[in-house]
Design a protein around this motif. Structure first.
Motif, PDB file in Angstrom:
ATOM      1  N   GLY A 264       0.837  -1.018  -0.032  1.00  0.00           N
ATOM      2  CA  GLY A 264       0.052  -0.117  -0.053  1.00  0.00           C
ATOM      3  C   GLY A 264       0.846   1.309   0.011  1.00  0.00           C
ATOM      4  O   GLY A 264       2.039   1.289  -0.119  1.00  0.00           O
TER       5      GLY A 264
ATOM      6  N   ASN B 143      -3.538  -1.574   0.909  1.00  0.00           N
ATOM      7  CA  ASN B 143      -4.157  -2.424   0.070  1.00  0.00           C
ATOM      8  C   ASN B 143      -4.092  -3.941   0.292  1.00  0.00           C
ATOM      9  O   ASN B 143      -4.885  -4.762  -0.135  1.00  0.00           O
ATOM     10  CB  ASN B 143      -3.542  -2.105  -1.545  1.00  0.00           C
ATOM     11  CG  ASN B 143      -3.967  -0.960  -1.941  1.00  0.00           C
ATOM     12  OD1 ASN B 143      -2.816   0.082  -2.141  1.00  0.00           O
ATOM     13  ND2 ASN B 143      -5.004  -0.551  -2.218  1.00  0.00           N
TER      14      ASN B 143
ATOM     15  N   ARG C 220      -7.456  -7.823   2.077  1.00  0.00           N
ATOM     16  CA  ARG C 220      -7.238  -6.990   0.929  1.00  0.00           C
ATOM     17  C   ARG C 220      -7.889  -5.795   1.071  1.00  0.00           C
ATOM     18  O   ARG C 220      -8.729  -5.468   1.973  1.00  0.00           O
ATOM     19  CB  ARG C 220      -7.375  -7.860  -0.487  1.00  0.00           C
ATOM     20  CG  ARG C 220      -6.742  -8.924  -0.404  1.00  0.00           C
ATOM     21  CD  ARG C 220      -6.468  -9.614  -1.929  1.00  0.00           C
ATOM     22  NE  ARG C 220      -5.854 -10.964  -1.909  1.00  0.00           N
ATOM     23  CZ  ARG C 220      -4.563 -10.876  -2.246  1.00  0.00           C
ATOM     24  NH1 ARG C 220      -3.837  -9.801  -2.390  1.00  0.00           N
ATOM     25  NH2 ARG C 220      -3.792 -11.978  -2.387  1.00  0.00           N
ATOM     26  N   THR C 221      -7.972  -4.756  -0.191  1.00  0.00           N
ATOM     27  CA  THR C 221      -8.391  -3.534   0.085  1.00  0.00           C
ATOM     28  C   THR C 221      -9.976  -3.471   0.340  1.00  0.00           C
ATOM     29  O   THR C 221     -10.369  -2.801   1.276  1.00  0.00           O
ATOM     30  CB  THR C 221      -8.434  -3.005  -1.501  1.00  0.00           C
ATOM     31  OG1 THR C 221      -7.082  -2.862  -1.969  1.00  0.00           O
ATOM     32  CG2 THR C 221      -8.753  -1.081  -1.402  1.00  0.00           C
TER      33      THR C 221
END
Length: 316
Positions: A7, A129, A220-221
């Motif tokens: 990220g 992310n 995850r995101t």
């Protein structure tokens, strides 16, 4: 522990000198031009990747609200900070310490890629992310770890899609999910196959993790968007979404599955407990496996589930 971060980090990315990938026509016109991430190796020979990116609106908002460091052109980082800082990930920093760990990682970068504001005392704003959180469970004996893995491989399912998936000695749930996934494996065996660069550490670390089951949660995101501070209890929160024990064959899905004649034949052979993996050409097997997994949630690379009750290993 924190096992992976991918990220944005609020430090300046303006000073990065990156390779570029170009596509040029015969007439000299550039039709494609993109910067390539820099692979940076630390003092323990473990690497992370860095590139430039633009700060997200939530980073700017957080910096104003909490007095965090942010640059409009910031760093994008991908890698394992624990390995970068200490050379292994048998144990390491708590995931709640994400900010300080990222700061320590940035400050350990070699001079040619170290940001100009790396020593700024303000903590950096981040946009996550992907974050991997891992924990180890001591099951007592090495053989018990593999017994547990064999049990869940054939008697578990998650809320993603059907049964678990197995690659080597690792069991995955939601392996290709865009939201979250969990994997379980024997840390002793993994360390034996991929020892730390400092071989003096190897024997001590192997002794430490013998009998340890490693569980790794990847967020995850989409899952991270509404999460605040992370901690290791999340591993168990998501682990509760996995059903371990008796597992019934999804007969309704099997009967209604849209499969070709050859795929249906392979599925029927597998249901008859035949070793279809060794009866088919490699490419055919994996093509059939994907089609059957997508249609029914059944993984024909695993043994047929025993519909009788299976006792799962319980954690203390």
């Amino acid at each position: 522990m924190l096992d992976w971060y991918q990220g944005k980090v609020g430090y300046s990315g303006r000073g990065l000198r990156l390779n570029r990938l170009l596509e040029v026509t015969p007439d000299g016109e550039v039709t494609f031009d993109v910067e390539r991430p820099a692979k940076v190796t630390g003092s323990f020979e473990s690497s992370i990747q860095l590139r430039r990116d633009s700060a997200s609106p939530d980073m700017v908002s957080a910096s104003e609200r909490y007095n965090l460091l942010v640059n409009q052109t910031c760093l994008y980082m991908s890698g394992n900070p624990s390995k970068f800082l200490q050379g292994h990930n048998v144990f390491g920093p708590n995931v709640r310490s994400l900010g300080p760990v990222l700061t320590a990682t940035i400050r350990e970068l070699p001079p040619e890629v170290r940001p100009e504001d790396a020593d700024n005392p303000l903590p950096p704003a981040v946009h996550r992310n992907r974050v991997d959180i891992s924990t180890s469970v001591h099951l007592g004996k090495h053989s018990t770890v593999h017994e547990w893995l064999r049990t869940v491989a054939r008697s578990s399912s998650s809320r993603h899609k059907g049964t678990s998936m197995v690659s080597g000695d690792t069991v995955y749930w939601g392996k290709h999910s865009s939201r979250w996934s969990i994997k379980a494996y024997c840390k002793f065996c993994e360390l034996d196959a991929h020892p730390p660069k400092d071989l003096k550490q190897k024997d001590r670390l192997k002794q430490f993790c013998e009998g340890h089951l490693r569980l790794e949660l990847t967020l995850r995101t989409l899952e991270l968007k509404n999460r605040g501070t992370l901690d290791e209890t999340l591993v168990w929160e998501y682990f509760q979404r996995i059903n371990i024990g008796s597992m019934e064959l999804p007969m309704d899905k099997i009967e209604s599955a849209k499969l070709s004649r050859s795929e249906r034949l392979t599925l029927n052979e597998w249901l008859a407990r035949k070793e279809v993996k060794y009866d088919l050409p490699r490419r055919t097997f994996y093509r059939h496996r994907k089609a059957i997994l997508d249609a029914t949630g059944l993984d024909i690379s695993l043994p047929v589930p025993d519909e009788s009750k299976l006792k799962a290993v319980k954690f203390d």
